[in-house]
Design an enzyme around this catalytic site. Structure first.
Site, PDB file in Angstrom:
ATOM      1  N   LYS A  83      28.650  50.112  43.865  1.00 33.52           N
ATOM      2  CA  LYS A  83      28.969  50.451  45.256  1.00 33.52           C
ATOM      3  C   LYS A  83      28.401  51.818  45.603  1.00 33.52           C
ATOM      4  O   LYS A  83      28.702  52.821  44.960  1.00 33.52           O
ATOM      5  CB  LYS A  83      30.479  50.435  45.447  1.00 33.52           C
ATOM      6  CG  LYS A  83      30.952  50.521  46.891  1.00 33.52           C
ATOM      7  CD  LYS A  83      32.463  50.309  46.940  1.00 33.52           C
ATOM      8  CE  LYS A  83      32.997  50.193  48.350  1.00 33.52           C
ATOM      9  NZ  LYS A  83      34.443  49.921  48.359  1.00 33.52           N
TER      10      LYS A  83
ATOM     11  N   GLU B 133      35.630  41.408  45.921  1.00 32.04           N
ATOM     12  CA  GLU B 133      35.622  42.759  45.372  1.00 32.04           C
ATOM     13  C   GLU B 133      36.867  42.952  44.508  1.00 32.04           C
ATOM     14  O   GLU B 133      37.960  42.518  44.861  1.00 32.04           O
ATOM     15  CB  GLU B 133      35.625  43.787  46.507  1.00 32.04           C
ATOM     16  CG  GLU B 133      35.627  45.235  46.019  1.00 32.04           C
ATOM     17  CD  GLU B 133      35.694  46.258  47.144  1.00 32.04           C
ATOM     18  OE1 GLU B 133      35.268  47.401  46.920  1.00 32.04           O
ATOM     19  OE2 GLU B 133      36.171  45.917  48.248  1.00 32.04           O
TER      20      GLU B 133
ATOM     21  N   CYS C 275      31.589  45.833  50.114  1.00 33.40           N
ATOM     22  CA  CYS C 275      32.598  46.288  51.076  1.00 33.40           C
ATOM     23  C   CYS C 275      32.092  47.381  52.029  1.00 33.40           C
ATOM     24  O   CYS C 275      31.350  47.096  52.948  1.00 33.40           O
ATOM     25  CB  CYS C 275      33.851  46.732  50.324  1.00 33.40           C
ATOM     26  SG  CYS C 275      35.329  46.775  51.377  1.00 33.40           S
TER      27      CYS C 275
END
Length: 275
Positions: A113, A43, A154
């Site tokens: 995300k 990331e 994440c």
């Protein structure tokens, strides 16, 4: 093709975009020399994990030097590259976006995300991605020669619904480039990846930046690969390192036959629905 050699590129990310791209290039070249056919970056691999740096380092997709470099490498080496994530700018908005390149160097999928990291752990970590970033709103499953893969980033790994929908769409490997920190990493990183793999009886892969103690945000590292039985088959520590892991996708069918969790789900009583 039912076997995949995945390279986990746990690179040290610094406050220099060109140096980060050079480091990613070096690790990709090394992964190729080890016969990897699917290479994964962390990331924010081109950018320090910081709201002010997200703004400074943001790139538009169609004019991104970072993505252009990764595209050329994927095409040159004829490998798949999951380009962790970068701060992607579109109009006035910035997204935390992951890109998947095929062997021709073409972008075949992208994931913004979905769940932004807004946390305040007493005595631990405070961070608010929503100060800078805009959340994505799409589920992203990509077709590859290894079958379908599900994409997340994440904090997305904490939400089992995303994994369930991606698996319902046919994903056999779930990828979450991530950057857990020194508070949440020791507590939850391995637990979450084992949980998502076990819940869905798939492979689950997480690749993080190495720990840089000079940075304002301290990444936990510990890039990880978990099999459908929920076993950790590869995990790094804090330092910069590249590791490869061979996975056999036939393990998915074996585990699902032995413990038919997905078949035994009570879809007559409950189901996860994608809006």
């Amino acid at each position: 093709m039912n076997t995949v050699k995945i390279a986990l590129c746990q690179m040290d990310v610094i406050d220099n975009k060109q140096e980060n791209i050079s480091k990613a290039t070096s690790m990709i070249n090394e992964a190729v020399s080890l016969d990897s056919n699917f290479i994964v970056l962390p990331e924010m691999f081109n950018c320090p994990y910081s709201n002010d740096k997200f703004i400074e380092y943001a790139e538009e997709e169609n004019s991104s030097p970072t993505l252009e470099s990764i595209s050329k490498l994927a095409k040159k080496h004829q490998v798949y590259i999951l380009a962790g994530s970068i701060p992607e700018k579109e109009d006035t908005r910035i997204y935390n976006t992951s890109y998947l390149f095929d062997r021709k160097g073409e972008i075949i999928a992208k994931h913004r995300k979905m769940h932004l990291f807004d946390v305040d752990v007493e005595g631990g970590i405070y961070f608010k991605e929503s100060d800078t970033l805009t959340p994505g709103n799409e589920f992203n499953v990509a077709q590859t020669e290894f079958g379908k893969i599900g994409m997340g980033i994440c904090y997305d790994v904490r939400f089992p619904q995303l994994a369930q929908i991606n698996v319902k769409k046919g994903a056999r490997i779930l990828f979450y480039p991530g950057a857990f920190n020194m508070t949440t990493g020791p507590a939850h990183w391995e637990l979450l990846f084992r949980s998502r793999a076990l819940d869905n009886q798939v492979f689950c892969i997480g690749v993080a930046p190495a720990l840089n103690e000079d940075a304002s945000y301290h990444s936990y590292g510990h890039s990880i690969a978990v099999n459908p039985w929920g076993e950790v088959i590869c995990q790094l520590d804090y330092k910069e390192e590249l590791k490869t892991v061979d996975i056999n996708l036939d393990e998915i069918k074996k585990v699902r036959n032995e413990i038919p969790v997905l078949k035994n789900k009570r879809n007559d009583l409950y189901e996860i629905i994608e809006k």
